[in-house]
Design an enzyme around this catalytic site. Structure first.
Site, mmCIF file in Angstrom:
data_model
loop_
_atom_site.group_PDB
_atom_site.id
_atom_site.type_symbol
_atom_site.label_atom_id
_atom_site.label_comp_id
_atom_site.label_asym_id
_atom_site.label_seq_id
_atom_site.Cartn_x
_atom_site.Cartn_y
_atom_site.Cartn_z
ATOM 1 N N GLU A 126 -5.472 3.408 6.502
ATOM 2 C CA GLU A 126 -5.255 3.282 5.050
ATOM 3 C C GLU A 126 -5.955 4.449 4.330
ATOM 4 O OE1 GLU A 126 -5.389 -0.681 3.435
ATOM 5 O OE2 GLU A 126 -6.314 0.039 1.578
ATOM 6 N N ARG A 174 0.812 -1.224 0.000
ATOM 7 C CA ARG A 174 0.000 0.000 0.000
ATOM 8 C C ARG A 174 0.848 1.279 0.000
ATOM 9 N NH1 ARG A 174 -2.381 -3.464 -1.276
ATOM 10 N NH2 ARG A 174 -4.259 -4.420 -0.462
ATOM 11 N N SER A 186 -11.147 -0.033 3.107
ATOM 12 C CA SER A 186 -10.580 -0.465 4.392
ATOM 13 C C SER A 186 -10.029 0.743 5.129
ATOM 14 C CB SER A 186 -9.427 -1.446 4.174
ATOM 15 O OG SER A 186 -9.925 -2.636 3.648
#
Ligand SMILES: Cc1cc2nc3c(=O)[nH]c(=O)nc-3n(C[C@H](O)[C@H](O)[C@H](O)COP(=O)(O)OP(=O)(O)OC[C@H]3O[C@@H](n4cnc5c(N)ncnc54)[C@H](O)[C@@H]3O)c2cc1C
Length: 318
Positions: A308, A182, A238
Protein backbone atom coordinates in the site's frame (compact mmCIF):
# COMPACT_ATOMS: atom_id res chain seq x y z
CA UNK A 1 21.10 16.46 -19.36
CA UNK A 2 24.56 16.55 -17.73
CA UNK A 3 25.03 17.57 -14.10
CA UNK A 4 25.92 21.23 -14.62
CA UNK A 5 23.14 21.72 -17.20
CA UNK A 6 20.69 20.16 -14.73
CA UNK A 7 21.93 22.45 -11.96
CA UNK A 8 21.48 25.55 -14.12
CA UNK A 9 18.04 24.33 -15.29
CA UNK A 10 16.99 23.96 -11.65
CA UNK A 11 18.43 27.39 -10.86
CA UNK A 12 16.42 28.84 -13.78
CA UNK A 13 13.19 27.23 -12.47
CA UNK A 14 13.94 28.62 -9.01
CA UNK A 15 14.42 32.14 -10.38
CA UNK A 16 11.35 32.11 -12.63
CA UNK A 17 9.07 30.75 -9.93
CA UNK A 18 10.26 33.08 -7.20
CA UNK A 19 10.06 36.07 -9.58
CA UNK A 20 6.43 35.05 -10.21
CA UNK A 21 5.70 35.00 -6.47
CA UNK A 22 5.65 31.21 -5.94
CA UNK A 23 7.26 30.16 -2.68
CA UNK A 24 10.31 27.97 -3.44
CA UNK A 25 13.09 26.38 -1.41
CA UNK A 26 16.26 24.54 -2.38
CA UNK A 27 17.79 21.33 -1.03
CA UNK A 28 14.80 20.08 0.95
CA UNK A 29 15.25 16.88 2.94
CA UNK A 30 12.62 14.37 1.77
CA UNK A 31 13.13 12.51 5.04
CA UNK A 32 11.97 15.55 6.96
CA UNK A 33 8.88 16.01 4.73
CA UNK A 34 7.61 12.44 5.00
CA UNK A 35 6.29 10.38 7.89
CA UNK A 36 8.70 7.48 7.16
CA UNK A 37 11.67 9.85 7.71
CA UNK A 38 13.53 8.25 4.78
CA UNK A 39 15.01 9.94 1.71
CA UNK A 40 17.73 12.29 0.52
CA UNK A 41 17.36 15.87 -0.64
CA UNK A 42 15.14 17.24 -3.39
CA UNK A 43 16.95 19.93 -5.37
CA UNK A 44 13.91 22.22 -5.35
CA UNK A 45 10.54 22.44 -3.60
CA UNK A 46 7.66 24.66 -4.76
CA UNK A 47 4.61 25.57 -2.69
CA UNK A 48 1.93 26.93 -5.06
CA UNK A 49 -1.13 28.49 -3.47
CA UNK A 50 -3.49 28.61 -6.44
CA UNK A 51 -4.39 26.59 -9.53
CA UNK A 52 -2.61 29.22 -11.67
CA UNK A 53 0.57 28.78 -9.65
CA UNK A 54 0.35 24.98 -9.94
CA UNK A 55 0.08 25.38 -13.71
CA UNK A 56 3.02 27.78 -13.71
CA UNK A 57 5.22 25.34 -11.76
CA UNK A 58 4.43 22.64 -14.31
CA UNK A 59 4.95 24.89 -17.33
CA UNK A 60 8.27 26.23 -16.06
CA UNK A 61 9.55 22.74 -15.16
CA UNK A 62 8.46 21.39 -18.55
CA UNK A 63 10.09 24.24 -20.47
CA UNK A 64 13.32 23.84 -18.48
CA UNK A 65 13.41 20.04 -18.75
CA UNK A 66 13.29 19.67 -14.96
CA UNK A 67 11.41 16.63 -13.59
CA UNK A 68 8.51 17.43 -11.28
CA UNK A 69 6.81 15.34 -8.57
CA UNK A 70 3.60 16.00 -6.57
CA UNK A 71 3.56 15.39 -2.82
CA UNK A 72 0.81 15.99 -0.25
CA UNK A 73 1.77 15.33 3.35
CA UNK A 74 4.18 12.53 2.44
CA UNK A 75 2.41 10.04 4.71
CA UNK A 76 2.20 7.17 2.24
CA UNK A 77 5.59 7.54 0.63
CA UNK A 78 8.93 5.79 0.47
CA UNK A 79 11.51 8.25 -0.86
CA UNK A 80 14.86 7.49 -2.51
CA UNK A 81 18.02 7.66 -0.40
CA UNK A 82 19.77 9.46 -3.25
CA UNK A 83 17.14 12.21 -3.26
CA UNK A 84 15.51 13.75 -6.33
CA UNK A 85 17.25 15.99 -8.82
CA UNK A 86 14.10 17.88 -9.71
CA UNK A 87 11.28 19.98 -8.30
CA UNK A 88 8.79 18.68 -5.74
CA UNK A 89 5.43 20.43 -5.93
CA UNK A 90 4.07 20.35 -2.38
CA UNK A 91 0.32 21.01 -2.15
CA UNK A 92 0.53 22.19 1.48
CA UNK A 93 -0.25 25.85 0.69
CA UNK A 94 -3.55 24.97 -1.04
CA UNK A 95 -5.27 24.38 2.26
CA UNK A 96 -8.45 26.48 2.13
CA UNK A 97 -11.62 25.00 3.61
CA UNK A 98 -15.03 26.51 2.82
CA UNK A 99 -18.30 25.29 4.23
CA UNK A 100 -21.72 26.06 2.78
CA UNK A 101 -24.62 24.13 4.29
CA UNK A 102 -23.52 20.50 4.35
CA UNK A 103 -20.97 20.94 1.54
CA UNK A 104 -17.29 21.28 2.36
CA UNK A 105 -14.87 22.45 -0.32
CA UNK A 106 -11.24 21.79 0.57
CA UNK A 107 -8.00 22.60 -1.20
CA UNK A 108 -5.92 19.53 -2.07
CA UNK A 109 -3.36 20.44 0.57
CA UNK A 110 -5.82 20.75 3.46
CA UNK A 111 -5.05 18.05 5.99
CA UNK A 112 -7.73 15.48 6.74
CA UNK A 113 -7.38 16.48 10.41
CA UNK A 114 -8.24 20.12 9.63
CA UNK A 115 -11.25 19.09 7.49
CA UNK A 116 -12.48 16.69 10.20
CA UNK A 117 -12.18 19.41 12.86
CA UNK A 118 -13.85 22.08 10.70
CA UNK A 119 -16.72 19.69 9.93
CA UNK A 120 -17.09 18.71 13.59
CA UNK A 121 -17.19 22.36 14.68
CA UNK A 122 -20.07 22.96 12.25
CA UNK A 123 -21.88 19.80 13.38
CA UNK A 124 -21.29 18.03 10.06
CA UNK A 125 -21.06 14.24 10.17
CA UNK A 126 -19.43 11.81 7.74
CA UNK A 127 -15.70 12.53 8.00
CA UNK A 128 -14.86 11.18 11.47
CA UNK A 129 -13.54 7.91 9.97
CA UNK A 130 -10.63 9.91 8.47
CA UNK A 131 -9.52 11.42 11.77
CA UNK A 132 -5.99 10.22 12.43
CA UNK A 133 -5.11 9.51 8.78
CA UNK A 134 -2.12 11.87 8.54
CA UNK A 135 -2.62 12.87 4.89
CA UNK A 136 -4.07 15.68 2.81
CA UNK A 137 -7.43 15.70 1.03
CA UNK A 138 -5.62 15.40 -2.33
CA UNK A 139 -3.57 12.42 -1.14
CA UNK A 140 -6.71 10.81 0.29
CA UNK A 141 -8.61 11.14 -2.99
CA UNK A 142 -5.58 9.89 -4.95
CA UNK A 143 -5.68 6.53 -3.17
CA UNK A 144 -9.23 6.59 -1.79
CA UNK A 145 -8.02 6.57 1.80
CA UNK A 146 -10.23 4.84 4.30
CA UNK A 147 -10.48 3.51 7.82
CA UNK A 148 -13.01 2.35 10.39
CA UNK A 149 -15.63 1.47 7.81
CA UNK A 150 -15.43 4.69 5.77
CA UNK A 151 -13.63 5.83 2.64
CA UNK A 152 -13.14 9.34 1.29
CA UNK A 153 -15.13 8.31 -1.81
CA UNK A 154 -18.21 7.99 0.44
CA UNK A 155 -18.23 11.79 0.83
CA UNK A 156 -16.76 13.09 -2.46
CA UNK A 157 -19.15 15.00 -4.73
CA UNK A 158 -16.57 16.10 -7.28
CA UNK A 159 -12.86 16.70 -7.76
CA UNK A 160 -11.27 19.62 -9.59
CA UNK A 161 -7.96 18.73 -11.17
CA UNK A 162 -5.37 19.91 -13.64
CA UNK A 163 -4.76 17.61 -16.60
CA UNK A 164 -0.99 17.78 -16.78
CA UNK A 165 -0.91 16.75 -20.44
CA UNK A 166 -3.37 19.37 -21.77
CA UNK A 167 -3.09 22.05 -19.08
CA UNK A 168 -6.92 22.03 -18.75
CA UNK A 169 -8.63 22.41 -15.38
CA UNK A 170 -11.66 20.15 -15.14
CA UNK A 171 -14.17 19.11 -12.51
CA UNK A 172 -14.97 15.41 -12.40
CA UNK A 173 -18.05 13.96 -10.72
CA UNK A 174 -17.28 11.30 -8.12
CA UNK A 175 -18.73 8.68 -10.49
CA UNK A 176 -15.97 9.53 -12.98
CA UNK A 177 -13.15 9.29 -10.43
CA UNK A 178 -12.81 5.50 -10.72
CA UNK A 179 -12.83 4.95 -6.97
CA UNK A 180 -12.12 1.43 -5.74
CA UNK A 181 -10.42 -0.12 -2.74
CA UNK A 182 -7.38 2.16 -2.19
CA UNK A 183 -7.46 3.27 -5.83
CA UNK A 184 -8.89 5.99 -8.04
CA UNK A 185 -8.44 7.08 -11.63
CA UNK A 186 -5.63 9.34 -10.34
CA UNK A 187 -3.54 6.49 -8.91
CA UNK A 188 -4.64 3.82 -11.38
CA UNK A 189 -4.49 0.15 -10.50
CA UNK A 190 -3.03 -3.08 -11.78
CA UNK A 191 -5.08 -2.83 -15.01
CA UNK A 192 -5.22 0.92 -15.60
CA UNK A 193 -2.28 3.34 -15.35
CA UNK A 194 -2.72 6.52 -13.26
CA UNK A 195 -3.50 9.83 -14.95
CA UNK A 196 -0.69 12.17 -13.74
CA UNK A 197 -3.45 14.74 -13.05
CA UNK A 198 -2.97 17.08 -10.12
CA UNK A 199 -5.91 17.27 -7.72
CA UNK A 200 -6.57 20.92 -6.89
CA UNK A 201 -9.67 20.82 -4.72
CA UNK A 202 -12.39 18.47 -3.60
CA UNK A 203 -16.07 18.96 -2.73
CA UNK A 204 -17.40 16.76 0.04
CA UNK A 205 -21.02 16.16 0.89
CA UNK A 206 -21.60 15.63 4.62
CA UNK A 207 -24.75 15.35 6.69
CA UNK A 208 -26.15 17.35 9.57
CA UNK A 209 -25.08 15.85 12.90
CA UNK A 210 -24.24 16.82 16.44
CA UNK A 211 -20.82 18.35 17.26
CA UNK A 212 -20.51 16.60 20.62
CA UNK A 213 -21.37 13.20 19.18
CA UNK A 214 -18.88 13.74 16.33
CA UNK A 215 -16.20 14.83 18.84
CA UNK A 216 -16.74 11.64 20.84
CA UNK A 217 -16.53 9.51 17.69
CA UNK A 218 -13.27 11.20 16.69
CA UNK A 219 -11.79 10.78 20.17
CA UNK A 220 -12.74 7.08 20.11
CA UNK A 221 -11.01 6.61 16.76
CA UNK A 222 -7.92 8.44 17.97
CA UNK A 223 -7.73 6.27 21.08
CA UNK A 224 -8.14 3.08 19.02
CA UNK A 225 -5.30 4.18 16.71
CA UNK A 226 -3.01 4.98 19.64
CA UNK A 227 -3.75 1.61 21.19
CA UNK A 228 -3.27 -0.52 18.06
CA UNK A 229 -0.82 1.35 15.84
CA UNK A 230 2.92 2.00 16.40
CA UNK A 231 2.46 5.78 16.26
CA UNK A 232 5.62 6.27 18.32
CA UNK A 233 7.75 5.23 15.30
CA UNK A 234 8.01 6.74 11.81
CA UNK A 235 6.06 4.74 9.21
CA UNK A 236 3.95 5.21 6.10
CA UNK A 237 0.86 3.54 7.56
CA UNK A 238 -0.25 0.04 6.54
CA UNK A 239 2.50 -1.46 4.45
CA UNK A 240 0.18 -3.78 2.48
CA UNK A 241 -3.31 -3.63 1.07
CA UNK A 242 -5.94 -6.02 2.35
CA UNK A 243 -6.01 -9.25 0.36
CA UNK A 244 -9.63 -10.05 -0.59
CA UNK A 245 -11.16 -11.87 2.36
CA UNK A 246 -7.94 -11.84 4.41
CA UNK A 247 -6.43 -9.48 6.98
CA UNK A 248 -2.89 -8.98 5.77
CA UNK A 249 -1.56 -8.00 9.20
CA UNK A 250 -2.92 -11.26 10.61
CA UNK A 251 -1.21 -13.30 7.88
CA UNK A 252 2.10 -11.54 8.55
CA UNK A 253 1.70 -12.14 12.28
CA UNK A 254 0.81 -15.84 11.76
CA UNK A 255 3.85 -16.22 9.52
CA UNK A 256 5.96 -15.23 12.56
CA UNK A 257 7.23 -12.01 11.01
CA UNK A 258 6.45 -9.56 13.82
CA UNK A 259 9.74 -7.91 14.75
CA UNK A 260 11.47 -9.17 11.58
CA UNK A 261 14.15 -6.60 10.75
CA UNK A 262 16.23 -5.53 7.77
CA UNK A 263 18.71 -2.76 8.65
CA UNK A 264 16.67 -0.01 10.31
CA UNK A 265 13.30 -1.26 8.96
CA UNK A 266 11.18 -3.58 11.07
CA UNK A 267 7.78 -5.28 11.02
CA UNK A 268 6.17 -3.59 14.01
CA UNK A 269 5.85 -5.77 17.10
CA UNK A 270 2.68 -3.85 17.97
CA UNK A 271 0.90 -4.16 14.60
CA UNK A 272 2.23 -6.56 11.98
CA UNK A 273 0.66 -4.51 9.18
CA UNK A 274 3.10 -1.64 9.78
CA UNK A 275 6.73 -1.39 8.73
CA UNK A 276 8.46 1.05 11.06
CA UNK A 277 11.69 2.98 10.85
CA UNK A 278 13.59 2.02 14.01
CA UNK A 279 16.23 4.63 13.17
CA UNK A 280 18.40 5.06 10.10
CA UNK A 281 16.25 2.87 7.82
CA UNK A 282 17.05 3.28 4.12
CA UNK A 283 14.81 2.91 1.10
CA UNK A 284 16.70 -0.31 0.28
CA UNK A 285 16.01 -1.70 3.80
CA UNK A 286 12.27 -1.15 3.37
CA UNK A 287 12.15 -2.58 -0.17
CA UNK A 288 14.10 -5.66 0.92
CA UNK A 289 11.81 -6.14 3.91
CA UNK A 290 8.68 -5.76 1.74
CA UNK A 291 10.06 -8.32 -0.76
CA UNK A 292 10.88 -10.82 1.99
CA UNK A 293 7.45 -10.45 3.60
CA UNK A 294 5.73 -10.96 0.22
CA UNK A 295 7.88 -14.04 -0.51
CA UNK A 296 7.16 -15.55 2.90
CA UNK A 297 3.40 -14.97 2.59
CA UNK A 298 3.44 -16.44 -0.91
CA UNK A 299 5.33 -19.52 0.25
CA UNK A 300 3.06 -20.01 3.27
CA UNK A 301 -0.36 -19.08 1.83
CA UNK A 302 0.10 -19.12 -1.97
CA UNK A 303 -0.98 -15.49 -2.41
CA UNK A 304 0.88 -12.31 -3.37
CA UNK A 305 0.05 -9.38 -1.13
CA UNK A 306 0.36 -5.90 -2.66
CA UNK A 307 2.16 -2.97 -1.02
CA UNK A 308 0.00 0.00 0.00
CA UNK A 309 3.05 2.22 0.54
CA UNK A 310 3.83 4.16 -2.63
CA UNK A 311 7.25 4.72 -4.10
CA UNK A 312 8.33 8.27 -4.81
CA UNK A 313 8.57 7.38 -8.51
CA UNK A 314 4.72 7.28 -8.49
CA UNK A 315 4.73 11.00 -7.63
CA UNK A 316 6.71 12.03 -10.71
CA UNK A 317 4.40 13.63 -13.26
CA UNK A 318 6.99 15.23 -15.57
C1 LIG B 1 0.46 6.44 11.07
C2 LIG B 1 -0.25 6.36 9.75
C3 LIG B 1 -1.56 5.90 9.70
C4 LIG B 1 -2.23 5.81 8.47
N1 LIG B 1 -3.50 5.34 8.46
C5 LIG B 1 -4.15 5.25 7.28
C6 LIG B 1 -5.50 4.76 7.24
O1 LIG B 1 -6.11 4.44 8.25
N2 LIG B 1 -6.10 4.67 6.03
C7 LIG B 1 -5.48 5.04 4.88
O2 LIG B 1 -6.10 4.95 3.80
N3 LIG B 1 -4.22 5.49 4.88
C8 LIG B 1 -3.53 5.62 6.05
N4 LIG B 1 -2.24 6.08 6.07
C9 LIG B 1 -1.57 6.39 4.80
C10 LIG B 1 -1.70 7.85 4.32
O3 LIG B 1 -1.88 8.74 5.41
C11 LIG B 1 -2.85 8.01 3.33
O4 LIG B 1 -2.61 7.21 2.19
C12 LIG B 1 -3.03 9.47 2.86
O5 LIG B 1 -4.20 9.53 2.08
C13 LIG B 1 -1.86 9.98 2.02
O6 LIG B 1 -2.02 11.37 1.84
P1 LIG B 1 -0.76 12.32 1.66
O7 LIG B 1 -1.25 13.70 1.46
O8 LIG B 1 0.21 12.15 2.76
O9 LIG B 1 -0.17 11.78 0.29
P2 LIG B 1 1.37 11.58 -0.08
O10 LIG B 1 1.95 10.49 0.75
O11 LIG B 1 2.06 12.89 -0.08
O12 LIG B 1 1.23 11.07 -1.57
C14 LIG B 1 0.69 9.79 -1.85
C15 LIG B 1 0.42 9.72 -3.36
O13 LIG B 1 -0.62 10.67 -3.67
C16 LIG B 1 -0.19 11.55 -4.70
N5 LIG B 1 -0.78 12.86 -4.42
C17 LIG B 1 -0.82 13.52 -3.24
N6 LIG B 1 -1.50 14.68 -3.38
C18 LIG B 1 -1.86 14.75 -4.70
C19 LIG B 1 -2.58 15.72 -5.48
N7 LIG B 1 -3.03 16.86 -4.95
N8 LIG B 1 -2.78 15.45 -6.79
C20 LIG B 1 -2.31 14.31 -7.36
N9 LIG B 1 -1.62 13.37 -6.67
C21 LIG B 1 -1.42 13.59 -5.35
C22 LIG B 1 1.34 11.58 -4.60
O14 LIG B 1 1.93 11.93 -5.85
C23 LIG B 1 1.63 10.13 -4.20
O15 LIG B 1 1.72 9.29 -5.34
C24 LIG B 1 -1.56 6.19 7.27
C25 LIG B 1 -0.25 6.67 7.34
C26 LIG B 1 0.39 6.76 8.55
C27 LIG B 1 1.81 7.28 8.60
Amino acid sequence: MNMSNQTSAIQAVHTRLSDAGVSVRTQISLASCTTFRIGGNAALAAYPETAEQVKLVLDVCRESGVPCAVVGNGSNLLCPDEGFDGCVLFTAAMKHIEIAGTTVTAGAGATLASVCCAARDRGLAGMAFAYGIPGTVGGAVFMNAGAYGGEISDCVTDVTCLHTKTGEIVTLDAADCGFGYRTSRFSGNADVPGTSDIILSVRLSLSQGDSDAIRLEMEGISAARREKQPLEFPSAGSAFKRYPGRFTAQLIDEAGLKGYTVGGAQVSEKHAGFIINRGGATERDVITLIDRIRDRIHTQYGIWIEPEIRCFSDCIIL
